[in-house]
Design a protein around this motif. Structure first.
Motif, PDB file in Angstrom:
ATOM      1  N   GLN A   4      50.351   4.054  50.815  1.00  0.00           N
ATOM      2  CA  GLN A   4      50.964   3.480  49.625  1.00  0.00           C
ATOM      3  C   GLN A   4      51.322   4.601  48.653  1.00  0.00           C
ATOM      4  O   GLN A   4      50.438   5.295  48.140  1.00  0.00           O
ATOM      5  N   CYS A   5      52.610   4.784  48.434  1.00  0.00           N
ATOM      6  CA  CYS A   5      53.097   5.887  47.617  1.00  0.00           C
ATOM      7  C   CYS A   5      53.234   5.458  46.159  1.00  0.00           C
ATOM      8  O   CYS A   5      53.917   4.463  45.868  1.00  0.00           O
ATOM      9  N   LYS A   6      52.599   6.213  45.285  1.00  0.00           N
ATOM     10  CA  LYS A   6      52.687   5.937  43.856  1.00  0.00           C
ATOM     11  C   LYS A   6      53.021   7.238  43.137  1.00  0.00           C
ATOM     12  O   LYS A   6      52.227   8.183  43.169  1.00  0.00           O
ATOM     13  N   HIS A   7      54.185   7.273  42.529  1.00  0.00           N
ATOM     14  CA  HIS A   7      54.613   8.487  41.838  1.00  0.00           C
ATOM     15  C   HIS A   7      54.767   8.179  40.355  1.00  0.00           C
ATOM     16  O   HIS A   7      55.832   7.803  39.875  1.00  0.00           O
ATOM     17  N   TYR A   8      53.661   8.334  39.631  1.00  0.00           N
ATOM     18  CA  TYR A   8      53.642   8.079  38.193  1.00  0.00           C
ATOM     19  C   TYR A   8      53.451   9.399  37.445  1.00  0.00           C
ATOM     20  O   TYR A   8      52.931  10.377  37.995  1.00  0.00           O
ATOM     21  N   SER A   9      53.859   9.408  36.179  1.00  0.00           N
ATOM     22  CA  SER A   9      53.632  10.598  35.357  1.00  0.00           C
ATOM     23  C   SER A   9      52.161  10.749  35.000  1.00  0.00           C
ATOM     24  O   SER A   9      51.693  11.847  34.690  1.00  0.00           O
ATOM     25  N   LYS A  10      51.420   9.646  35.053  1.00  0.00           N
ATOM     26  CA  LYS A  10      49.991   9.676  34.757  1.00  0.00           C
ATOM     27  C   LYS A  10      49.196   9.554  36.054  1.00  0.00           C
ATOM     28  O   LYS A  10      49.756   9.289  37.118  1.00  0.00           O
ATOM     29  N   ALA A  11      47.906   9.757  35.949  1.00  0.00           N
ATOM     30  CA  ALA A  11      47.037   9.612  37.115  1.00  0.00           C
ATOM     31  C   ALA A  11      46.946   8.144  37.534  1.00  0.00           C
ATOM     32  O   ALA A  11      46.995   7.241  36.682  1.00  0.00           O
ATOM     33  N   LEU A  12      46.816   7.912  38.815  1.00  0.00           N
ATOM     34  CA  LEU A  12      46.694   6.556  39.349  1.00  0.00           C
ATOM     35  C   LEU A  12      45.317   5.990  38.996  1.00  0.00           C
ATOM     36  O   LEU A  12      44.293   6.644  39.186  1.00  0.00           O
ATOM     37  N   THR A  13      45.294   4.765  38.472  1.00  0.00           N
ATOM     38  CA  THR A  13      44.050   4.126  38.047  1.00  0.00           C
ATOM     39  C   THR A  13      43.768   2.898  38.894  1.00  0.00           C
ATOM     40  O   THR A  13      44.618   2.451  39.677  1.00  0.00           O
ATOM     41  N   GLN A  14      42.565   2.306  38.691  1.00  0.00           N
ATOM     42  CA  GLN A  14      42.214   1.109  39.435  1.00  0.00           C
ATOM     43  C   GLN A  14      43.117  -0.064  39.053  1.00  0.00           C
ATOM     44  O   GLN A  14      43.393  -0.938  39.878  1.00  0.00           O
ATOM     45  N   SER A  15      43.606  -0.078  37.816  1.00  0.00           N
ATOM     46  CA  SER A  15      44.524  -1.159  37.425  1.00  0.00           C
ATOM     47  C   SER A  15      45.867  -1.030  38.140  1.00  0.00           C
ATOM     48  O   SER A  15      46.584  -2.014  38.324  1.00  0.00           O
ATOM     49  N   ASP A  16      46.228   0.204  38.552  1.00  0.00           N
ATOM     50  CA  ASP A  16      47.424   0.403  39.371  1.00  0.00           C
ATOM     51  C   ASP A  16      47.156   0.022  40.825  1.00  0.00           C
ATOM     52  O   ASP A  16      48.055  -0.477  41.516  1.00  0.00           O
ATOM     53  N   ALA A  17      45.929   0.274  41.281  1.00  0.00           N
ATOM     54  CA  ALA A  17      45.597   0.076  42.688  1.00  0.00           C
ATOM     55  C   ALA A  17      45.371  -1.388  43.039  1.00  0.00           C
ATOM     56  O   ALA A  17      45.734  -1.839  44.136  1.00  0.00           O
ATOM     57  N   ARG A  18      44.769  -2.149  42.130  1.00  0.00           N
ATOM     58  CA  ARG A  18      44.398  -3.542  42.467  1.00  0.00           C
ATOM     59  C   ARG A  18      45.593  -4.399  42.898  1.00  0.00           C
ATOM     60  O   ARG A  18      45.490  -5.122  43.900  1.00  0.00           O
ATOM     61  N   GLU A  20      48.240  -3.548  44.383  1.00  0.00           N
ATOM     62  CA  GLU A  20      48.649  -3.130  45.720  1.00  0.00           C
ATOM     63  C   GLU A  20      47.690  -3.674  46.774  1.00  0.00           C
ATOM     64  O   GLU A  20      48.099  -4.049  47.877  1.00  0.00           O
ATOM     65  N   MET A  21      46.404  -3.724  46.442  1.00  0.00           N
ATOM     66  CA  MET A  21      45.433  -4.331  47.350  1.00  0.00           C
ATOM     67  C   MET A  21      45.744  -5.807  47.547  1.00  0.00           C
ATOM     68  O   MET A  21      45.670  -6.335  48.665  1.00  0.00           O
ATOM     69  N   VAL A  22      46.106  -6.478  46.464  1.00  0.00           N
ATOM     70  CA  VAL A  22      46.468  -7.900  46.559  1.00  0.00           C
ATOM     71  C   VAL A  22      47.629  -8.077  47.522  1.00  0.00           C
ATOM     72  O   VAL A  22      47.628  -9.006  48.354  1.00  0.00           O
TER      73      VAL A  22
END
Length: 367
Positions: free
Chosen positions: A94-108, A110-112
């Protein structure tokens, strides 16, 4: 269970010619990935890394497919280990290219998506689900290292009265997604380390194109073997034809050539050039995309083909003329391989072209 894609050949990647870097690089690879790359570039880069990862793990993926876009069901890159594709064993990147660090709120969310895809029969659950981002947040990183806590964190967010997770799903589907999450071993989820990604990507021919720098030193070429190899048959026969025509001989083997000192010396130099060019080809294959080497070869061919096509008294004269032109040829200086191409390589490349029947020394002359 139906796979999300059919078993059809993937389209070839566009040819890429690596050019020599102009001045000192402004960004490190890490900085380029984080600040210059866009989402599409990031997914292409990930595909290159994932293919190398399968080889490095000793279990190459049968297929690596970029899935990113609307309707990807939480899988930007699917790496399949069986002919069944995503209906069999597979790994999800799963590719995530954000200016900030990836957090659990970003990950959840995607898990769904991946749980929902399983519930709806789109995919089997992958045995590995890897978040690929330039930077992973510390809290998410710690949770990924402790799968029970990661599941606890996910379910706590899922069960909240005001949870936003899965609220767009049909209630029955949402219930099934929650049940699946409770039954799932969250050790399938992990995050890739950017330094490890770059270390492995550096072993691929794509790396130098993406992050231009000076080539690594070119190893010395091995000498030509004493005995003729199978892959020398065509160009060696063309050389023998040229000698036989000029000197009225009937040479058929290297053993016979050794009885003629002058011809033996000349043929030895031609064979040395062939293997020197072969060493260049191997070096290029391990350093740059194939198109970069092919550009060197095509550039030389264009420089000598009109000379080869002229009329000559004999094939040996044509051979000499082409070798003189190859010696005088200058590879395109913008090609990153140009500084490591030697005169002997250019001569040897002519024999590679002869091996492919693109150049011939003895042929019927026009009237």
């Amino acid at each position: 269970m139906r796979p999300i894609f059919e078993n059809v050949p993937e389209p070839p990647s566009p040819p890429v010619v690596v050019t020599a870097p102009q001045g000192a690089p402004t960004f490190t690879p890490q900085q380029a990935l984080a600040y210059i790359y866009k989402a599409d570039d990031w997914e292409d880069f990930t595909v290159e890394w994932v293919r190398a990862l399968g080889l490095w793990n000793g279990r190459p993926y049968l297929r690596v497919k970029r899935m990113g876009g609307s309707g990807d069901r939480g899988a930007d890159v699917a790496a399949c280990l069986t002919p069944q594709g995503t209906a069999g064993e597979w790994h999800c990147y799963q590719c995530k290219h954000y200016s900030k660090a990836l957090t659990q709120s970003d990950a959840r969310p995607e898990m769904v998506k991946i749980f929902t895809a399983k519930v709806l029969g789109e995919y089997e659950l992958p045995t590995r689900y890897v978040f690929v981002a330039p930077k992973i947040g510390q809290t998410l990183d710690r949770l990924l290292l402790h799968p029970p806590k990661l599941r606890e964190d996910f379910l706590e967010a899922w069960d909240k009265v005001d949870s936003k997770l899965g609220t767009d799903l049909d209630p029955a589907v949402r219930q099934a997604v929650g049940d699946l999450a409770r039954q799932t071993d969250f050790s399938m989820f992990e995050a890739a380390d950017i330094d490890n990604i770059l270390e492995l990507h550096a072993t691929t021919p794509h790396h130098l194109w993406r992050f231009p720098k000076q080539l690594k030193p070119r190893p010395a070429a091995a000498p030509a073997p004493a005995e003729q190899r199978v892959d020398e048959a065509v160009y060696v026969q063309k050389l023998l034809d040229a000698y036989n025509e000029k000197y009225g001989l009937s040479l058929e083997t290297l053993v016979q050539v050794r009885e003629h000192k002058r011809i033996n010396r000349q043929l030895a130099r031609h064979r040395e050039a062939f293997f020197h060019a072969e060493a260049l080809r191997v070096f290029a294959r391990e350093s740059v995309p194939e198109a970069t080497y092919k550009a060197i070869e095509k550039n030389l061919y264009n420089a000598v083909v009109d000379i080869e096509d002229r009329d000559y008294d004999c094939g040996h004269d044509r051979l000499d003329a082409v070798m003189d032109a190859a010696t005088a040829h200058q590879p395109n200086p913008h090609n990153i391989l140009a500084p490591v191409v030697e005169v002997i390589d250019l001569k040897g490349l002519c024999h590679h072209l002869a091996n492919e029947d693109l150049l011939t020394w003895c042929k019927e002359e026009s009237a």
